[in-house]
Design an enzyme around this catalytic site. Sequence first.
Site, PDB file in Angstrom:
ATOM      1  N   ALA A  53      -2.578  -1.582  -0.194  1.00 56.35           N
ATOM      2  CA  ALA A  53      -4.028  -1.674   0.021  1.00 56.35           C
ATOM      3  C   ALA A  53      -4.725  -2.626  -0.955  1.00 56.35           C
ATOM      4  O   ALA A  53      -5.473  -3.516  -0.519  1.00 56.35           O
ATOM      5  CB  ALA A  53      -4.641  -0.272  -0.020  1.00 56.35           C
ATOM      6  N   ARG A  94      -5.159  -4.773   9.696  1.00 55.40           N
ATOM      7  CA  ARG A  94      -4.634  -3.438   9.379  1.00 55.40           C
ATOM      8  C   ARG A  94      -5.826  -2.512   9.163  1.00 55.40           C
ATOM      9  O   ARG A  94      -6.652  -2.749   8.281  1.00 55.40           O
ATOM     10  CB  ARG A  94      -3.731  -3.484   8.138  1.00 55.40           C
ATOM     11  CG  ARG A  94      -2.536  -4.440   8.351  1.00 55.40           C
ATOM     12  CD  ARG A  94      -1.389  -4.118   7.420  1.00 55.40           C
ATOM     13  NE  ARG A  94      -0.774  -2.837   7.742  1.00 55.40           N
ATOM     14  CZ  ARG A  94       0.010  -2.171   6.892  1.00 55.40           C
ATOM     15  NH1 ARG A  94       0.236  -2.660   5.688  1.00 55.40           N
ATOM     16  NH2 ARG A  94       0.545  -1.019   7.242  1.00 55.40           N
ATOM     17  N   ASP A 240      -4.248   4.342   0.413  1.00 50.15           N
ATOM     18  CA  ASP A 240      -4.812   3.275   1.232  1.00 50.15           C
ATOM     19  C   ASP A 240      -6.294   3.483   1.481  1.00 50.15           C
ATOM     20  O   ASP A 240      -7.042   2.532   1.673  1.00 50.15           O
ATOM     21  CB  ASP A 240      -4.048   3.155   2.549  1.00 50.15           C
ATOM     22  CG  ASP A 240      -2.669   2.577   2.300  1.00 50.15           C
ATOM     23  OD1 ASP A 240      -1.777   3.323   1.845  1.00 50.15           O
ATOM     24  OD2 ASP A 240      -2.496   1.353   2.491  1.00 50.15           O
TER      25      ASP A 240
END
Lengths: 355, 355
Positions: A53, A94, A240
């Site tokens: 992340a 993502r 994340d």
Amino acid sequence: MPEDVIFKPIDWVPGGKLRYLDQTRLPQAEVWIETNDHLVVAEAIRTLRVRGAPLIGVAAAYALVLAALSDLATDLNALRQHLRHVADELAATRPTAANLTWALNRMLRSTETCSGPEDARKTLADEARRIHEEDIEANRRIGANGARLLREKATVMTHCNAGALATGGYGTALGVIRAAYLERALRHVFVPETRPLLQGSRLTAWELAREGIPYTLIVDAAAGSTLSNGVVDAVIVGADRIAANGDVANKIGTYPLAVLARENGVPLYVAAPTSTIDLPLASGDAIPIEQRSPDEVTSIRGVSVAAKCGSALNPAFDVTPNTYVTAVITENGVARPPYEESLREVCNAKEPVRG
Amino acid sequence: MPEDVIFKPIDWVPGGKLRYLDQTRLPQAEVWIETNDHLVVAEAIRTLRVRGAPLIGVAAAYALVLAALSDLATDLNALRQHLRHVADELAATRPTAANLTWALNRMLRSTETCSGPEDARKTLADEARRIHEEDIEANRRIGANGARLLREKATVMTHCNAGALATGGYGTALGVIRAAYLERALRHVFVPETRPLLQGSRLTAWELAREGIPYTLIVDAAAGSTLSNGVVDAVIVGADRIAANGDVANKIGTYPLAVLARENGVPLYVAAPTSTIDLPLASGDAIPIEQRSPDEVTSIRGVSVAAKCGSALNPAFDVTPNTYVTAVITENGVARPPYEESLREVCNAKEPVRG
């Protein structure tokens, strides 16, 4: 490796290029990519050549610089409109990592008071570098804050890769492990391999081996008996996205580790910069969970392993409810339950909050 | 496949040979081995060409017949001494499965009242066939007993392979799934791949696909969120050894599933014949856990996947404490806590006990 040499999986190359390590090739090959094309960076994020992340946030920031440099706009509004479009494309690569939209929004905001396109291009380049440097500095502080939580000669378990490779450098969960090891407060690391993409056996093992930190690789399913055997003092993972209530989205398999840790009286620490905390999101229920290709489950490193005919599901992340999270280690201090208060406090802190 | 056609992964070939499916080649190739050499069978057990606690028992019984047939002893005592030696070798191939020593002891006992070596050879052949047939019949009854525990249109999760391939035929956990499916009581099966040797994606998926039972493959680490999503009605696994108190040794990853199932209010059923129950063993603490080669973790289907330099641990089994086990489904009925009583009852039952 001396404490002050930071391995960076990404960096800006003078002359207007971005250089990053292709993490899909590790550990067999160390292949670096250099590009001036933001679409190549977007594809690298989508295919996990660049992953983790915090690193996704840094990479997206640099990608926006590449997009600004290659755009011929002579008008600030036209340039900013183009960048908003590129940011949307990058954000879609993502969905789960909070740092991606955090970095893109910060980059776009930085151009608000610019005098023209050239000023905006320079401002963006400065801002991306600042995001990168701040991430490394945040990780160093996370490492120091986390190492204080571990007892002497601790044995820890991590999951996936929350190391230098997942960040601008140094790492979050592995930053804590690194800091504790340098302070001689760490004995051993258990590394679940992290199927399907094996970030544990490919990346975390690679990082630990580089620095001589002793580790033992296990299959993900062996984490349970390893924890019940009483040999692990703490589980330390990255994140994340963290919701305002402390629910944590992280690599698939984190939730099982969290449940097994609590069942065996082992603390679960989540190490993440405040850029991973999504305060507007009340709880983990609303965190989008990326579903990746079933091929990642039915084949391994290109080798087909499964019987044909059936279906496969491949959620890339799971959500660990806040009740399983002992503490969230940030650069601004250690947040503990109730998280609604403590996460807000670390996010709003100008000066580090005591953990 | 009609209900009465049983797929047998092993069988006796008239003329004194044993024939078995090499399960390490599945699902890519269906390769059958025929041998009259008990050492080849021992090696097949050691290398998991033949695997699954009940099947290991059946295979070891047949291996003892091969050893008796190839031994030239004209004296019963000499033959029996040779067979005890072979039985020790076979017992050492894999330490965790209770059925292995159970079958070997039963075979050796069967020769106690024989009149001579020829009578012993015939007796052993009959006894091995009986062990095989009884195992299949036990599985059918386990299937019927287990199917009654499932609600209409249940979605279940299993682990590893406790199917026809793990037994003389039909299967234990997959026997329950098979029986429930035939009774239209089953909707869907979640199949964790079961690293390191992928018995889920290679073997269970292969069996379910053959019979058209709908399934979804997941990585082991995705079992947690699959259970917390509320889509699974029951977890059904096999067992390699069950202690008198109901502690269950089974494929690594079973204990995490058991903890996650209880945490999410999902029952955990263990399906196993009484030959898997080791009444002299008070608790699971004393069950020997086989440690297999670290290579199974660091490489997959011959492809090296992990960074070099570190160590890996590869426990093949874990022990699930009895408190997580909702019920043990045997051929003689369903045992429930307290297990000290109920397991003794099903083991001693001549007639099926009501579950």
